[in-house]
Design a protein around this motif. Structure first.
Motif, PDB file in Angstrom:
ATOM      1  N   ASP A  93      -7.583  12.343   2.658  1.00 50.65           N
ATOM      2  CA  ASP A  93      -7.661  12.928   3.993  1.00 50.65           C
ATOM      3  C   ASP A  93      -7.667  14.444   3.936  1.00 50.65           C
ATOM      4  O   ASP A  93      -6.920  15.058   3.163  1.00 50.65           O
TER       5      ASP A  93
ATOM      6  N   PRO B  69      -9.015   5.611  -3.689  1.00 49.37           N
ATOM      7  CA  PRO B  69      -8.108   5.895  -2.581  1.00 49.37           C
ATOM      8  C   PRO B  69      -8.772   6.730  -1.488  1.00 49.37           C
ATOM      9  O   PRO B  69      -9.696   7.504  -1.734  1.00 49.37           O
ATOM     10  N   ILE B  70      -8.291   6.562  -0.272  1.00 51.27           N
ATOM     11  CA  ILE B  70      -8.709   7.419   0.834  1.00 51.27           C
ATOM     12  C   ILE B  70      -8.105   8.799   0.614  1.00 51.27           C
ATOM     13  O   ILE B  70      -6.914   8.927   0.305  1.00 51.27           O
TER      14      ILE B  70
ATOM     15  N   SER C  38       0.841  -1.196   0.000  1.00 51.94           N
ATOM     16  CA  SER C  38       0.000   0.000   0.000  1.00 51.94           C
ATOM     17  C   SER C  38       0.874   1.243   0.000  1.00 51.94           C
ATOM     18  O   SER C  38       1.949   1.265   0.608  1.00 51.94           O
TER      19      SER C  38
ATOM     20  N   SER D 250      -2.854  11.958   1.779  1.00 50.50           N
ATOM     21  CA  SER D 250      -3.095  12.789   2.964  1.00 50.50           C
ATOM     22  C   SER D 250      -2.483  14.163   2.722  1.00 50.50           C
ATOM     23  O   SER D 250      -1.348  14.270   2.251  1.00 50.50           O
TER      24      SER D 250
ATOM     25  N   GLU E 268      -3.138   4.028  -2.534  1.00 48.03           N
ATOM     26  CA  GLU E 268      -4.176   3.669  -1.570  1.00 48.03           C
ATOM     27  C   GLU E 268      -4.680   4.852  -0.744  1.00 48.03           C
ATOM     28  O   GLU E 268      -5.830   4.847  -0.298  1.00 48.03           O
ATOM     29  N   ARG E 269      -3.821   5.832  -0.527  1.00 50.78           N
ATOM     30  CA  ARG E 269      -4.233   6.933   0.357  1.00 50.78           C
ATOM     31  C   ARG E 269      -3.426   8.179   0.046  1.00 50.78           C
ATOM     32  O   ARG E 269      -2.217   8.116  -0.202  1.00 50.78           O
TER      33      ARG E 269
ATOM     34  N   THR F 251       4.667   5.088   3.628  1.00 53.27           N
ATOM     35  CA  THR F 251       4.250   6.487   3.715  1.00 53.27           C
ATOM     36  C   THR F 251       5.426   7.341   3.272  1.00 53.27           C
ATOM     37  O   THR F 251       6.557   7.134   3.730  1.00 53.27           O
TER      38      THR F 251
ATOM     39  N   ARG G 294       0.926   5.370   0.608  1.00 48.83           N
ATOM     40  CA  ARG G 294       0.305   6.582   1.148  1.00 48.83           C
ATOM     41  C   ARG G 294       1.261   7.741   0.911  1.00 48.83           C
ATOM     42  O   ARG G 294       2.410   7.720   1.367  1.00 48.83           O
TER      43      ARG G 294
ATOM     44  N   CYS H 212       1.817  11.682   1.609  1.00 44.21           N
ATOM     45  CA  CYS H 212       1.397  12.831   2.419  1.00 44.21           C
ATOM     46  C   CYS H 212       2.052  14.062   1.807  1.00 44.21           C
ATOM     47  O   CYS H 212       3.286  14.153   1.748  1.00 44.21           O
TER      48      CYS H 212
END
Length: 235
Positions: free
Chosen positions: A143, A140-141, A76, A106, A103-104, A185, A78, A80
């Motif tokens: 944030d 994807p998430i 995954s 932020s 996946e994410r 991350t 992520r 930021c």
């Protein structure tokens, strides 16, 4: 087959209509009619074969005929990232990152951030469009943007990297620092870079400094490069 997005299809009361935007696209733009086959995803890994039962440009009704579930990837990603002053650039990153695979995402406000407000509504629409364009079943998430210190408290991924060159030691490239099938991350700073305090906070949170290559990259380019590198080592 055309892919549409409709959340909540695996819930207790699944919707029977496409959203207004997708209904308009299906009926007005694509000129689909009753009996034609479509694919619908809920953004959670489920894809449904369906047939149109009512060709209404405001509420296009459909009936599910088959369900397929896609397993999450064994790794995954992520990213930021601090929102850029020019919002078009961060929107470009989101679109391309979703197409490549992530996946994410932020967002955070750093000490040197030039942008202090970020509304997710348009970014969410861009992510949905990119998911459908690339025929994926996972959304994807995304944030909300929060202060950098608060962001660090949300990190649970084991492999943690910050795109910043150390002062007194040779830089390690992200492609060599990361190991396959991990949960990653990567922190990408604003146009003004991270502050010394933020770098120290990241180190204390077990982030490793990495380089993305010999060239100085814009924020959105660095974020997409990190995303692509992590996808590449897991290919």
């Amino acid at each position: 087959m055309h892919l549409f997005y409709q959340p909540g299809l695996d819930g207790p009361n699944p919707p029977e209509y496409l959203s207004e935007d997708d209904s308009r696209h299906a009926i007005k733009t694509l000129r689909l009619g009753i009996g034609e086959l479509i694919a619908v995803t809920d953004g959670q890994g489920n894809r449904y074969a369906a047939v149109i039962t009512k060709a209404d440009a405001r509420r296009c009704a459909f009936r599910i005929t088959e369900t397929q579930t896609t397993a999450p990837r064994p790794f995954s990603i992520r990213i930021c990232v601090a929102p850029t002053k020019n919002l078009d650039r961060i929107e470009w990153f989101v679109e391309k990152a979703v197409e490549i695979g992530i996946e994410r995402i932020s967002f955070f406000f750093g000490q040197h951030s030039e942008r202090r407000v970020l509304k997710l509504e348009r970014i969410e629409k861009i992510a949905v469009s990119a998911m459908k364009q690339s025929l994926q079943s996972f959304l994807p998430i995304l944030d909300e943007a929060i202060p950098f210190g608060d962001l660090l408290k949300t990190i649970s991924e084991e492999q943690r990297f910050i795109a910043h060159l150390p002062a007194n030691e040779p830089p390690v490239h992200l492609a060599k620092a990361a190991t396959v099938n991990g949960k990653y991350t990567v922190l990408i700073g604003p146009e003004g870079d991270f502050s010394e305090k933020e770098i120290q906070q990241a180190i204390e949170a077990n982030f490793k400094m990495v380089t993305l290559g010999p060239n100085r990259l814009r924020t959105e380019t660095a974020a997409l490069t990190a995303c692509q590198l992590l996808n590449f080592i897991n290919a």
